[in-house]
Design a protein around this motif. Structure first.
Motif, PDB file in Angstrom:
ATOM      1  N   PRO A   1      18.317  -4.737  46.828  1.00 37.12           N
ATOM      2  CA  PRO A   1      17.493  -5.350  47.266  1.00 37.12           C
ATOM      3  C   PRO A   1      17.759  -5.288  48.689  1.00 37.12           C
ATOM      4  O   PRO A   1      16.406  -4.602  49.240  1.00 37.12           O
ATOM      5  CB  PRO A   1      17.179  -7.022  47.188  1.00 37.12           C
ATOM      6  CG  PRO A   1      18.222  -6.748  46.021  1.00 37.12           C
ATOM      7  CD  PRO A   1      19.020  -5.959  45.391  1.00 37.12           C
ATOM      8  N   CYS A   2      19.108  -5.180  49.125  1.00 33.51           N
ATOM      9  CA  CYS A   2      19.152  -5.133  50.685  1.00 33.51           C
ATOM     10  C   CYS A   2      18.466  -3.479  51.073  1.00 33.51           C
ATOM     11  O   CYS A   2      18.718  -3.850  52.103  1.00 33.51           O
ATOM     12  CB  CYS A   2      20.228  -5.772  51.334  1.00 33.51           C
ATOM     13  SG  CYS A   2      21.042  -6.479  50.378  1.00 33.51           S
TER      14      CYS A   2
ATOM     15  N   VAL B   1      15.221  -8.102  57.026  1.00 38.62           N
ATOM     16  CA  VAL B   1      15.775  -8.622  57.686  1.00 38.62           C
ATOM     17  C   VAL B   1      17.335  -8.374  58.039  1.00 38.62           C
ATOM     18  O   VAL B   1      18.091  -8.918  57.517  1.00 38.62           O
ATOM     19  CB  VAL B   1      15.536 -10.352  57.699  1.00 38.62           C
ATOM     20  CG1 VAL B   1      14.353 -10.422  58.176  1.00 38.62           C
ATOM     21  CG2 VAL B   1      15.322 -10.374  55.861  1.00 38.62           C
ATOM     22  N   ILE B   2      18.137  -7.234  56.999  1.00 38.91           N
ATOM     23  CA  ILE B   2      18.680  -7.182  57.227  1.00 38.91           C
ATOM     24  C   ILE B   2      19.612  -7.099  58.681  1.00 38.91           C
ATOM     25  O   ILE B   2      21.139  -7.311  58.327  1.00 38.91           O
ATOM     26  CB  ILE B   2      18.964  -5.654  56.630  1.00 38.91           C
ATOM     27  CG1 ILE B   2      20.853  -5.599  55.638  1.00 38.91           C
ATOM     28  CG2 ILE B   2      18.658  -4.652  57.398  1.00 38.91           C
ATOM     29  CD1 ILE B   2      21.128  -4.577  55.174  1.00 38.91           C
TER      30      ILE B   2
ATOM     31  N   CYS C   1      20.685 -10.711  58.331  1.00 37.09           N
ATOM     32  CA  CYS C   1      21.708 -11.069  57.289  1.00 37.09           C
ATOM     33  C   CYS C   1      23.214 -11.501  57.756  1.00 37.09           C
ATOM     34  O   CYS C   1      23.489  -9.961  57.749  1.00 37.09           O
ATOM     35  CB  CYS C   1      20.996 -11.003  56.276  1.00 37.09           C
ATOM     36  SG  CYS C   1      21.851 -10.748  54.629  1.00 37.09           S
TER      37      CYS C   1
ATOM     38  N   LEU D   1      21.196 -17.857  57.074  1.00 38.72           N
ATOM     39  CA  LEU D   1      20.335 -16.432  55.933  1.00 38.72           C
ATOM     40  C   LEU D   1      21.561 -15.268  55.575  1.00 38.72           C
ATOM     41  O   LEU D   1      22.073 -14.429  56.422  1.00 38.72           O
ATOM     42  CB  LEU D   1      19.241 -14.981  56.532  1.00 38.72           C
ATOM     43  CG  LEU D   1      19.143 -13.514  56.250  1.00 38.72           C
ATOM     44  CD1 LEU D   1      18.109 -14.146  54.944  1.00 38.72           C
ATOM     45  CD2 LEU D   1      17.939 -12.491  56.977  1.00 38.72           C
TER      46      LEU D   1
ATOM     47  N   CYS E   1      20.643 -15.635  49.128  1.00 44.34           N
ATOM     48  CA  CYS E   1      18.676 -14.839  49.405  1.00 44.34           C
ATOM     49  C   CYS E   1      18.347 -14.558  48.518  1.00 44.34           C
ATOM     50  O   CYS E   1      19.338 -14.615  47.340  1.00 44.34           O
ATOM     51  CB  CYS E   1      19.751 -13.974  50.240  1.00 44.34           C
ATOM     52  SG  CYS E   1      17.998 -12.471  49.748  1.00 44.34           S
TER      53      CYS E   1
ATOM     54  N   HIS F   1      15.890 -12.679  46.961  1.00 44.95           N
ATOM     55  CA  HIS F   1      16.049 -11.413  46.228  1.00 44.95           C
ATOM     56  C   HIS F   1      17.419 -11.031  45.427  1.00 44.95           C
ATOM     57  O   HIS F   1      17.064 -10.600  44.535  1.00 44.95           O
ATOM     58  CB  HIS F   1      15.399 -10.267  47.256  1.00 44.95           C
ATOM     59  CG  HIS F   1      14.850 -10.947  47.544  1.00 44.95           C
ATOM     60  ND1 HIS F   1      13.287 -10.797  47.340  1.00 44.95           N
ATOM     61  CD2 HIS F   1      14.251 -10.916  48.907  1.00 44.95           C
ATOM     62  CE1 HIS F   1      12.288 -11.066  48.406  1.00 44.95           C
ATOM     63  NE2 HIS F   1      13.072 -11.737  48.543  1.00 44.95           N
ATOM     64  N   MET F   2      18.644 -11.349  46.373  1.00 41.59           N
ATOM     65  CA  MET F   2      20.059 -11.603  45.716  1.00 41.59           C
ATOM     66  C   MET F   2      20.089 -12.122  44.299  1.00 41.59           C
ATOM     67  O   MET F   2      20.406 -11.708  43.751  1.00 41.59           O
ATOM     68  CB  MET F   2      20.411 -11.452  46.686  1.00 41.59           C
ATOM     69  CG  MET F   2      22.162 -10.400  46.575  1.00 41.59           C
ATOM     70  SD  MET F   2      21.664  -8.547  46.458  1.00 41.59           S
ATOM     71  CE  MET F   2      23.170  -8.650  47.002  1.00 41.59           C
TER      72      MET F   2
ATOM     73  N   ASN G   1      27.788  -7.710  50.677  1.00 36.45           N
ATOM     74  CA  ASN G   1      26.808  -8.336  50.221  1.00 36.45           C
ATOM     75  C   ASN G   1      28.057  -7.910  48.122  1.00 36.45           C
ATOM     76  O   ASN G   1      27.296  -9.369  47.997  1.00 36.45           O
ATOM     77  CB  ASN G   1      25.274  -8.021  50.123  1.00 36.45           C
ATOM     78  CG  ASN G   1      25.209  -8.367  51.709  1.00 36.45           C
ATOM     79  OD1 ASN G   1      25.016  -8.902  51.952  1.00 36.45           O
ATOM     80  ND2 ASN G   1      23.533  -7.637  51.806  1.00 36.45           N
TER      81      ASN G   1
HETATM   82  S1  SF4 Z   1      20.926 -10.231  50.947  1.00 37.74           S
HETATM   83 FE1  SF4 Z   1      18.993 -10.792  51.486  1.00 37.74          FE
HETATM   84  S2  SF4 Z   1      18.604 -11.073  53.272  1.00 37.74           S
HETATM   85 FE2  SF4 Z   1      20.566 -10.049  53.206  1.00 37.74          FE
HETATM   86  S3  SF4 Z   1      19.955  -8.057  53.495  1.00 37.74           S
HETATM   87 FE3  SF4 Z   1      20.039  -8.245  51.576  1.00 37.74          FE
HETATM   88  S4  SF4 Z   1      17.882  -9.070  51.162  1.00 37.74           S
HETATM   89 FE4  SF4 Z   1      18.197  -8.772  53.072  1.00 37.74          FE
END
Ligand code: SF4
Lengths: 318, 484
Positions: free
Chosen positions: A288-289, A294-295, A298, A304, A309, A311-312, B393
């Motif tokens: 999703p990132c 808004v990466i 983040c 955030l 998140c 989506h994550m 992430n």
């Molecule tokens: S974790 Fe969520 S807020 Fe952070 S970059 Fe990925 S999608 Fe965007």
């Protein structure tokens, strides 16, 4: 009226029949016009005229020149204290019953040719007040001497040109506009069909078992714009007549979309071939990132962050 | 170093060596430090001997290098973040070796990856121990290790304790078995060679994709295998004869295949027309093409097809006015404006302003031209950051999942160990294991375990995919910097 309808292009032939039944003075008119025409942009002075046709008397000459000026075939210019006559070029005849102001405006519009002229420019050049000018334009329009054309450059911009002229492609925008509307769907369809054509050509070339040589196979998978145009015309998708340039710009779109590659063949013509991207699916698109707006903001130290998140979270629930 | 870079390094160290090591190495990210400074910075959180031990371990893997400063008495330690990032590629290295040579070679490489650096005899014996093999396979493995050295996958490395240097011409010289000081000759992985393989694989895939023909791939791979290892933008000339003798298929049409690759707009190869037909590979061109391809994919994924079209149109035309851009991309005026401004705001497009010079009247009539263009270097920088963040992430989620299910995973690990033990003794019976599994874990736990496994695998897979992007970006940077 009738003269206007004939349009400026027939104008020269307009003079020719006259010459046939010509008597003395009219041939003189012809000759003088011819001389002035030949001088081009430089123009002809009175002395030159005398030298060129010594047979004419002064009275006759004045007569002829005056006639030409009133019939709008030549103009008078002052160059360094001498008067010079210049040929006005193929001219559309003015509406018969036009008054001087109308004539001025009409001439301005005629001079602008297929590109047309903006009302503001007419006003500045003619020095007429706007209400008056509008009235004149209206009257010329009702006489079908001129017409107003919407330009694609700006939505509200209207240009005037002679009634029977085809607007320039910079005004209409070429094949991609109809009624000043940009036809994205038409373009879309054309690109799709062109791509399909290229794809079909490629797979046909690859599947062809009679050809053993890979180079020949490869070369036949290319198609020139002419071929694509032929195909498109056959399908009858387009109601307007497309030129090769139009098709080239469509095929270039395929290149910009990464669906085709182009090269110049040995004859110096552009050729196109459908291709795939060099890499298979993009790694970024699995997360999703990859499309997160808004990466940049983040981060672990932020409210955030990837752990809360939304989506994550969806992505990680299996 | 950017914060994302540091974050990943910490995460990787934590993943690989555990929390303590990553904490201890953290201060080193901000610059090289002596042991003394390091322990003060850690503020007594860790005993000195633990710090020392950590550094020794990291030194062993070349994740830290010791720097002997002339002006200071103390030795300072520097974190080699780039090497740490290589850990992400370990699975890839193993698969390369496995595909190319076979399982036993892979085991050797795996052992060396675990050891960091070791003498050949140590690698071999350790490998045998890890794989539970019998000692009589020693010679067998030894030969294979020598072969890996010959193929330049292992290289000699200088030792620290007794300072020894490695001569340039001896980097890939294998030791003899009973050499006296064999134990002192240490080996590590030669990352370059692995990266070369990775690069070649990507290139071959790209070629196959472009031509839809696997034989072209064969030809390309044969050509690539003959390239000398160098980071020059264009490879050494390779004679047609050499390629022909190494090629297994498609002999008849070899020249045609090469012409094909050469004439394609991607221009991967160059051919010289002379008495000797020589072929060179345009590495720089290839890497640039591949990078452009990634960029396009990213843009089209992030902003949509139309934006990608605008982006590519800008790239191929270098400098473009908005109106021209609209005409080339054939996108409605208003849409073009929104899309370009979106790209501009996200730094994917740059604008160059061209002011009209002041007119004679002394005033500017206020009109300037705005030309759109790309700044590839900046874009790369930014995308690298983003990809690093994505990898980070994924890792965070990995940790979180493991942390949340610590107890369950521990039990599972213990159980797996038991099963492994039984299997080794050949006492394992499938039904028995099933039954034991049923008894130890409730159905819901088993489902949970499954999904955890899947998630971890998904994370790992995506990390590896993203790492390929990083790899290409890195190569791009290298090729475009060496030119200057
Ligand atoms: S974790 Fe969520 S807020 Fe952070 S970059 Fe990925 S999608 Fe965007």
């Amino acid at each position: 009226m009738a003269a206007v309808k004939r349009g400026h292009r027939d104008d020269l032939s307009d003079v020719a029949p006259l010459a046939k039944k010509a008597r003395e003075p009219e041939t003189a008119e012809q000759r003088v016009l011819e001389i002035i025409k030949c001088s081009g942009n430089k123009g002809v002075s009175d002395e030159d005229l005398i030298r060129a046709c010594p047979v004419l008397t002064i009275d006759e000459r004045v007569d002829v020149v005056n006639k030409l000026i009133t019939s709008n075939a030549i103009t008078l210019h002052k160059v360094k204290d001498t008067l010079r006559y210049k040929y006005k070029g193929p001219t559309a005849s003015t509406p018969g019953d036009a008054n001087t102001e109308e004539l001025v405006v009409f001439n301005l519009i005629r001079d602008s040719g297929r590109k047309g002229i903006w009302i503001r420019d007419v006003r500045i050049k003619s020095n007429l007040g706007l209400p008056r000018l509008k009235k004149i334009l209206k009257s010329l329009e009702t006489k079908k001497a001129i017409k107003a054309v919407k330009s694609v450059a700006a939505a509200r911009k209207i240009v005037y040109m002679l009634f029977d002229l085809e607007p320039d492609s910079s005004i209409t925008g070429g094949a991609w506009y109809s009624n000043q509307e940009f036809e994205s769907e038409f373009i879309e369809i054309l690109t799709k069909h062109s791509y399909k054509f290229l794809e079909a050509k490629k797979s046909k070339a690859l599947k062809n078992t009679t050809i053993r040589s890979p180079l020949v196979k490869y070369n036949t998978s290319y198609a020139t714009a002419d071929r694509v145009l032929e195909f498109i015309s056959k399908t009858g998708i387009s109601k307007v007549r497309l030129t090769v340039e139009d098709i080239i710009s469509i095929l270039d779109l395929l290149v910009y979309d990464g669906l085709a590659a182009k090269r110049v063949n040995s004859e110096g013509k552009l050729e196109y071939r459908s291709t795939k991207t060099l890499l298979s699916r993009n790694a970024v698109s699995f997360l999703p990132c990859g499309s997160c707006p808004v990466i940049k903001r983040c981060s672990d130290a932020n409210q955030l962050n990837c752990l809360n998140c939304k989506h994550m979270k969806i992505w990680t629930t299996i | 170093m950017s914060s994302d870079y540091c974050r990943i390094c910490t995460s990787i160290l934590r993943d690989y060596f555990g929390q303590d090591v990553s904490e201890i190495a953290k201060p080193l990210q901000w610059g090289q430090k002596s042991l003394m400074t390091l322990s003060t910075m850690l503020d007594g959180k860790y005993p000195r001997h633990l710090i020392q031990e950590t550094i020794i371990v990291l030194l062993q893997f070349n994740f830290v290098s010791a720097i002997c400063n002339v002006h200071s008495v103390q030795i300072e330690y520097k974190l080699n973040m780039e090497n740490i990032l290589m850990i992400l590629r370990y699975p890839k290295y193993l698969s390369i070796i496995k595909r190319k040579f076979g399982n036993q070679y892979k085991e050797l490489v795996e052992t060396l990856l675990c050891l960091g650096r070791a003498s050949l005899s140590k690698i071999v014996s350790e490998c045998i121990k890890l794989q539970n093999k019998t000692d009589d396979l020693y010679n067998n493995y030894w030969e294979k290790a020598i072969e890996l050295i010959r193929n330049e996958y292992f290289k000699r490395t200088p030792t620290y304790v007794v300072w020894t240097e490695v001569k340039q011409n001896k980097i890939f010289t294998p030791p003899t078995k009973n050499q006296k000081d064999e134990k002192k000759i240490l080996f590590t992985l030669n990352y370059n060679k692995f990266h070369q393989d990775m690069r070649n694989k990507i290139i071959i895939d790209a070629v196959v994709r472009t031509f839809d023909d696997t034989i072209v791939g064969e030809v390309m791979s044969t050509i690539l295998s003959q390239c000398a290892d160098s980071s020059a933008p264009v490879s050494n000339p390779i004679s047609l004869q050499l390629i022909r003798s190494n090629l297994s298929v498609g002999h008849n049409y070899l020249l045609e295949y090469i012409t094909m690759i050469e004439e394609d707009p991607t221009k991967f190869l160059c051919k010289s027309y002379g008495t000797m037909c020589n072929i060179t590979v345009n590495f720089k061109q290839i890497i640039n093409c591949l990078n452009d391809s990634i960029m396009d994919q990213v843009v089209s994924y992030k902003f949509g097809e139309s934006s990608a079209r605008l982006f590519r149109a800008t790239r191929s035309n270098k400098l473009l006015e908005l109106e021209r851009l609209q005409q080339t991309a054939l996108i409605p005026d208003r849409e073009t404006k929104t899309l370009t401004s979106e790209l501009f705001m996200n730094n994917y497009l740059q604008v160059q302003e061209l002011r009209k010079p002041n007119t004679r009247l002394g005033r500017n009539d206020g009109k300037s031209f705005y030309l759109y263009h790309l700044n590839e270097r900046q874009l790369h920088q930014e995308l690298t950051e983003e990809i690093l963040k994505m990898i980070g992430n994924c890792m965070m989620w990995k940790f979180k999942t493991c942390e949340d299910n610590k107890r369950l995973l521990k039990n599972k690990a213990r159980f797996d160990g038991m099963v492994q033990g039984l299997q080794d003794k050949q006492e394992a019976d499938k039904d028995f294991i099933e039954e034991a599994m049923d008894n130890l874990f409730s159905p819901s736990e088993r489902i949970l375990l499954d999904s955890i496994n899947r998630l971890l695998r998904k994370c790992q897979l995506n990390i590896m995919r993203l790492d390929v992007c990083l790899f290409l970006f890195h190569s791009y940077k290298r090729y475009n910097e060496t030119i200057k």
